[in-house]
Design a protein around this motif. Structure first.
Motif, PDB file in Angstrom:
ATOM      1  N   GLU A  34     -43.714  26.846 -44.011  1.00 21.26           N
ATOM      2  CA  GLU A  34     -42.623  27.817 -44.127  1.00 21.26           C
ATOM      3  C   GLU A  34     -41.371  27.181 -44.717  1.00 21.26           C
ATOM      4  OE1 GLU A  34     -42.269  30.845 -40.692  1.00 21.26           O
ATOM      5  OE2 GLU A  34     -43.393  29.176 -39.828  1.00 21.26           O
ATOM      6  N   GLN A  35     -41.222  25.866 -44.552  1.00 14.72           N
ATOM      7  CA  GLN A  35     -40.043  25.164 -45.059  1.00 14.72           C
ATOM      8  C   GLN A  35     -40.288  24.514 -46.419  1.00 14.72           C
ATOM      9  OE1 GLN A  35     -37.612  23.038 -41.950  1.00 14.72           O
ATOM     10  NE2 GLN A  35     -39.417  23.376 -40.691  1.00 14.72           N
ATOM     11  N   GLY A  36     -41.431  24.861 -47.048  1.00 14.75           N
ATOM     12  CA  GLY A  36     -41.684  24.389 -48.407  1.00 14.75           C
ATOM     13  C   GLY A  36     -42.562  23.168 -48.532  1.00 14.75           C
ATOM     14  N   TYR A  37     -43.184  22.732 -47.417  1.00 14.77           N
ATOM     15  CA  TYR A  37     -44.051  21.549 -47.449  1.00 14.77           C
ATOM     16  C   TYR A  37     -45.449  21.998 -47.025  1.00 14.77           C
ATOM     17  CZ  TYR A  37     -39.559  19.313 -47.856  1.00 14.77           C
ATOM     18  OH  TYR A  37     -38.302  18.961 -48.293  1.00 14.77           O
ATOM     19  N   ASP A  38     -46.284  22.266 -48.013  1.00 13.01           N
ATOM     20  CA  ASP A  38     -47.539  22.970 -47.787  1.00 13.01           C
ATOM     21  C   ASP A  38     -48.662  22.025 -47.347  1.00 13.01           C
ATOM     22  OD1 ASP A  38     -49.450  24.875 -47.610  1.00 13.01           O
ATOM     23  OD2 ASP A  38     -49.602  25.283 -49.763  1.00 13.01           O
ATOM     24  N   PHE A  39     -48.589  21.576 -46.112  1.00 16.16           N
ATOM     25  CA  PHE A  39     -49.691  20.812 -45.535  1.00 16.16           C
ATOM     26  C   PHE A  39     -49.674  20.979 -44.025  1.00 16.16           C
ATOM     27  CE2 PHE A  39     -46.132  17.812 -45.856  1.00 16.16           C
ATOM     28  CZ  PHE A  39     -46.111  17.222 -44.605  1.00 16.16           C
ATOM     29  N   GLU A  40     -50.821  20.694 -43.426  1.00 16.14           N
ATOM     30  CA  GLU A  40     -50.939  20.787 -41.977  1.00 16.14           C
ATOM     31  C   GLU A  40     -51.744  19.594 -41.468  1.00 16.14           C
ATOM     32  OE1 GLU A  40     -54.142  23.783 -40.784  1.00 16.14           O
ATOM     33  OE2 GLU A  40     -53.489  24.530 -42.740  1.00 16.14           O
ATOM     34  N   LEU A  41     -51.391  19.112 -40.315  1.00 14.77           N
ATOM     35  CA  LEU A  41     -52.105  18.009 -39.680  1.00 14.77           C
ATOM     36  C   LEU A  41     -52.052  18.216 -38.169  1.00 14.77           C
ATOM     37  CD1 LEU A  41     -50.882  14.989 -41.808  1.00 14.77           C
ATOM     38  CD2 LEU A  41     -53.268  15.641 -41.494  1.00 14.77           C
ATOM     39  N   ALA A  42     -53.156  17.893 -37.517  1.00 14.99           N
ATOM     40  CA  ALA A  42     -53.226  18.057 -36.068  1.00 14.99           C
ATOM     41  C   ALA A  42     -54.139  16.982 -35.497  1.00 14.99           C
ATOM     42  CB  ALA A  42     -53.750  19.444 -35.705  1.00 14.99           C
ATOM     43  N   SER A  43     -54.154  16.884 -34.187  1.00 14.34           N
ATOM     44  CA  SER A  43     -54.982  15.894 -33.502  1.00 14.34           C
ATOM     45  C   SER A  43     -55.964  16.591 -32.578  1.00 14.34           C
ATOM     46  CB  SER A  43     -54.109  14.944 -32.689  1.00 14.34           C
ATOM     47  OG  SER A  43     -54.898  14.033 -31.944  1.00 14.34           O
ATOM     48  N   LEU A  44     -57.259  16.400 -32.850  1.00 12.63           N
ATOM     49  CA  LEU A  44     -58.287  16.817 -31.898  1.00 12.63           C
ATOM     50  C   LEU A  44     -58.419  15.721 -30.849  1.00 12.63           C
ATOM     51  CD1 LEU A  44     -61.214  18.157 -34.131  1.00 12.63           C
ATOM     52  CD2 LEU A  44     -59.508  19.494 -32.904  1.00 12.63           C
ATOM     53  N   ARG A  45     -58.570  16.131 -29.593  1.00 17.80           N
ATOM     54  CA  ARG A  45     -58.776  15.161 -28.512  1.00 17.80           C
ATOM     55  C   ARG A  45     -59.942  15.647 -27.666  1.00 17.80           C
ATOM     56  NH1 ARG A  45     -52.567  15.760 -26.950  1.00 17.80           N
ATOM     57  NH2 ARG A  45     -51.690  15.055 -28.931  1.00 17.80           N
ATOM     58  N   GLY A  46     -61.018  14.884 -27.730  1.00 14.02           N
ATOM     59  CA  GLY A  46     -62.211  15.266 -26.990  1.00 14.02           C
ATOM     60  C   GLY A  46     -62.785  14.097 -26.224  1.00 14.02           C
ATOM     61  N   LEU A  47     -63.830  14.367 -25.467  1.00 12.07           N
ATOM     62  CA  LEU A  47     -64.470  13.339 -24.656  1.00 12.07           C
ATOM     63  C   LEU A  47     -65.802  12.921 -25.265  1.00 12.07           C
ATOM     64  CD1 LEU A  47     -63.783  14.556 -21.015  1.00 12.07           C
ATOM     65  CD2 LEU A  47     -62.855  12.523 -22.120  1.00 12.07           C
ATOM     66  N   ALA A  48     -66.092  11.630 -25.113  1.00  9.93           N
ATOM     67  CA  ALA A  48     -67.333  11.078 -25.644  1.00  9.93           C
ATOM     68  C   ALA A  48     -67.787   9.940 -24.750  1.00  9.93           C
ATOM     69  CB  ALA A  48     -67.136  10.588 -27.078  1.00  9.93           C
ATOM     70  N   ALA A  49     -69.038   9.511 -24.970  1.00 14.09           N
ATOM     71  CA  ALA A  49     -69.611   8.379 -24.249  1.00 14.09           C
ATOM     72  C   ALA A  49     -70.337   7.502 -25.258  1.00 14.09           C
ATOM     73  CB  ALA A  49     -70.574   8.875 -23.173  1.00 14.09           C
ATOM     74  N   PRO A  50     -70.642   6.262 -24.894  1.00 16.84           N
ATOM     75  CA  PRO A  50     -71.404   5.410 -25.813  1.00 16.84           C
ATOM     76  C   PRO A  50     -72.734   6.076 -26.191  1.00 16.84           C
ATOM     77  CG  PRO A  50     -70.607   4.139 -23.950  1.00 16.84           C
ATOM     78  CD  PRO A  50     -70.347   5.568 -23.627  1.00 16.84           C
ATOM     79  N   LYS A  51     -73.178   5.857 -27.417  1.00 14.91           N
ATOM     80  CA  LYS A  51     -74.414   6.455 -27.899  1.00 14.91           C
ATOM     81  C   LYS A  51     -75.602   5.982 -27.069  1.00 14.91           C
ATOM     82  CE  LYS A  51     -76.041   9.019 -31.340  1.00 14.91           C
ATOM     83  NZ  LYS A  51     -75.487  10.351 -31.668  1.00 14.91           N
ATOM     84  N   GLY A  52     -76.477   6.939 -26.724  1.00 18.32           N
ATOM     85  CA  GLY A  52     -77.710   6.573 -26.029  1.00 18.32           C
ATOM     86  C   GLY A  52     -77.749   6.923 -24.560  1.00 18.32           C
ATOM     87  N   LEU A  53     -76.921   7.888 -24.125  1.00 18.33           N
ATOM     88  CA  LEU A  53     -76.964   8.308 -22.727  1.00 18.33           C
ATOM     89  C   LEU A  53     -78.341   8.858 -22.361  1.00 18.33           C
ATOM     90  CD1 LEU A  53     -73.657  10.365 -22.204  1.00 18.33           C
ATOM     91  CD2 LEU A  53     -74.160   8.095 -21.304  1.00 18.33           C
ATOM     92  N   PRO A  54     -78.814   8.590 -21.148  1.00 18.80           N
ATOM     93  CA  PRO A  54     -80.000   9.314 -20.674  1.00 18.80           C
ATOM     94  C   PRO A  54     -79.725  10.817 -20.731  1.00 18.80           C
ATOM     95  CG  PRO A  54     -79.456   7.498 -19.212  1.00 18.80           C
ATOM     96  CD  PRO A  54     -78.306   7.624 -20.167  1.00 18.80           C
ATOM     97  N   GLU A  55     -80.730  11.591 -21.115  1.00 18.86           N
ATOM     98  CA  GLU A  55     -80.506  13.010 -21.377  1.00 18.86           C
ATOM     99  C   GLU A  55     -79.994  13.759 -20.157  1.00 18.86           C
ATOM    100  OE1 GLU A  55     -80.252  16.504 -23.658  1.00 18.86           O
ATOM    101  OE2 GLU A  55     -80.260  14.349 -24.107  1.00 18.86           O
TER     102      GLU A  55
END
Length: 325
Positions: free
Chosen positions: A243-264
């Motif tokens: 709206e102020q003349g600077y046509d870009f957007e940036l945001a931060s996703l924040r989610g949870l994860a664990a090391p690869k290979g968890l027992p199902e």
């Protein structure tokens, strides 16, 4: 006959042993779970992690306990790396933050990428923002541009590190406005807030929810603009950069994860606990109190979002690498 009797006796013993109850497998979780936050205390991720821990404990059951561990440094790379290296047993989980999780492996060799984790679900989508002290003479982005042109390199901007949404926003603004800004990286948004408050830096590149938290806590800072595509529901009166003349957007996703290979079975339990937490009305109310904009993504949709983001940032890197000169 004697041999047959011996065999029959041995078989009976084996059958008897088989009939004995086997020791029950320990219910997960049977001891505390570490939750890694890759930024310092007092930032948006840290505050959400500590607020949500009791809810995860509730839905995981088995008298579970979540221990929040701050592992700040290198724009998040220290914590992301520790999470990726941990044993995939369900006893280490952590927040992963974009764009840092995506940009750090693009700009330098790392022991992790977003594919190093079992995704448990995204929780937050917080737009970026510029904030200044209430006493600053700069009231909007136009005035910031004019001030920066009159004072080359004297406008200091605090971020959470190279390749963060804060840092990329600073670079995009500088290029669009044709000005020189001085980058000052910190270990987390809490440190950026402190630097703005003390006058150490002029601009804090901090996410919308974090600025609102700090304002509520009494920090005398105000917005110059938010980087959402449209005005965030938690900040409806503040104009966007676009709206102020600077046509870009940036945001931060924040989610949870664990090391690869968890027992199902453990992976499913953690994914379910994250979803139950996000759906909990009490958690939603506490998130509103923290000005944390919720956006739940299940693991598959979360993976798609991360893959798209990675492709976009690789393209941006090829066009204009964002490391400080």
């Amino acid at each position: 006959m004697h041999t047959l009797k011996k065999l029959a006796g041995a078989a009976a013993l084996m059958l008897g042993a088989a009939g004995l109850a086997a020791p029950a497998a320990a219910a997960y979780p049977e001891h505390p779970i570490n939750l890694i936050v890759s930024y310092g205390p007092g930032g948006g991720t840290d505050l959400v992690a500590r607020m949500m821990a009791p809810f995860l404990q509730k839905y995981l059951g088995s008298d579970s306990r979540i221990v929040v561990l701050n592992r700040p440094g290198a724009g998040g790379a220290i914590g992301f790396g520790e999470l990726a290296r941990a044993q995939p047993d369900g006893y280490t989980i952590g927040f992963i933050n974009t764009p840092n999780l995506l940009t750090i492996p693009i700009e330098r060799k790392t022991a992790f990428t977003w594919k190093s984790y079992d995704l448990l679900g995204n929780l937050i989508d917080d737009p970026g923002a510029f904030a200044v002290l209430d006493s600053s003479p700069v009231k909007n982005l136009k005035e910031l541009s004019e001030y920066a042109k009159a004072n080359p390199s004297k406008v200091t901007v605090g971020t959470t590190g190279n390749g963060s949404d804060d840092h990329l926003a600073m670079l995009r603004f500088a290029r669009t406005a044709g000005v020189e800004l001085t980058h000052v990286p910190y270990k987390g948004a809490g440190e950026v807030r402190g630097a703005v408050s003390s006058g150490e830096i002029m601009i804090g590149a901090i996410n919308v929810g974090e600025v609102l938290q700090y304002q509520k806590g009494g920090t005398p800072i105000r917005f110059l603009g938010q980087m959402a595509n449209t005005r965030s529901p938690i900040l409806p009166d503040q104009p966007t950069f676009k709206e102020q003349g600077y046509d870009f957007e940036l945001a931060s996703l924040r989610g949870l994860a664990a090391p690869k290979g968890l027992p199902e079975d453990i992976r499913k339990k953690l994914v379910s606990a994250v979803k139950q937490t996000v759906d909990d009305p009490e958690f939603q109310a506490k998130a509103r109190e923290l000005f944390a904009p919720l956006r739940y993504l299940p693991p598959d949709a979360y993976a798609q979002e991360l893959a798209q983001g990675e492709a976009q940032f690789r393209k941006l890197w090829d066009e204009a690498p964002w490391l400080d000169k």
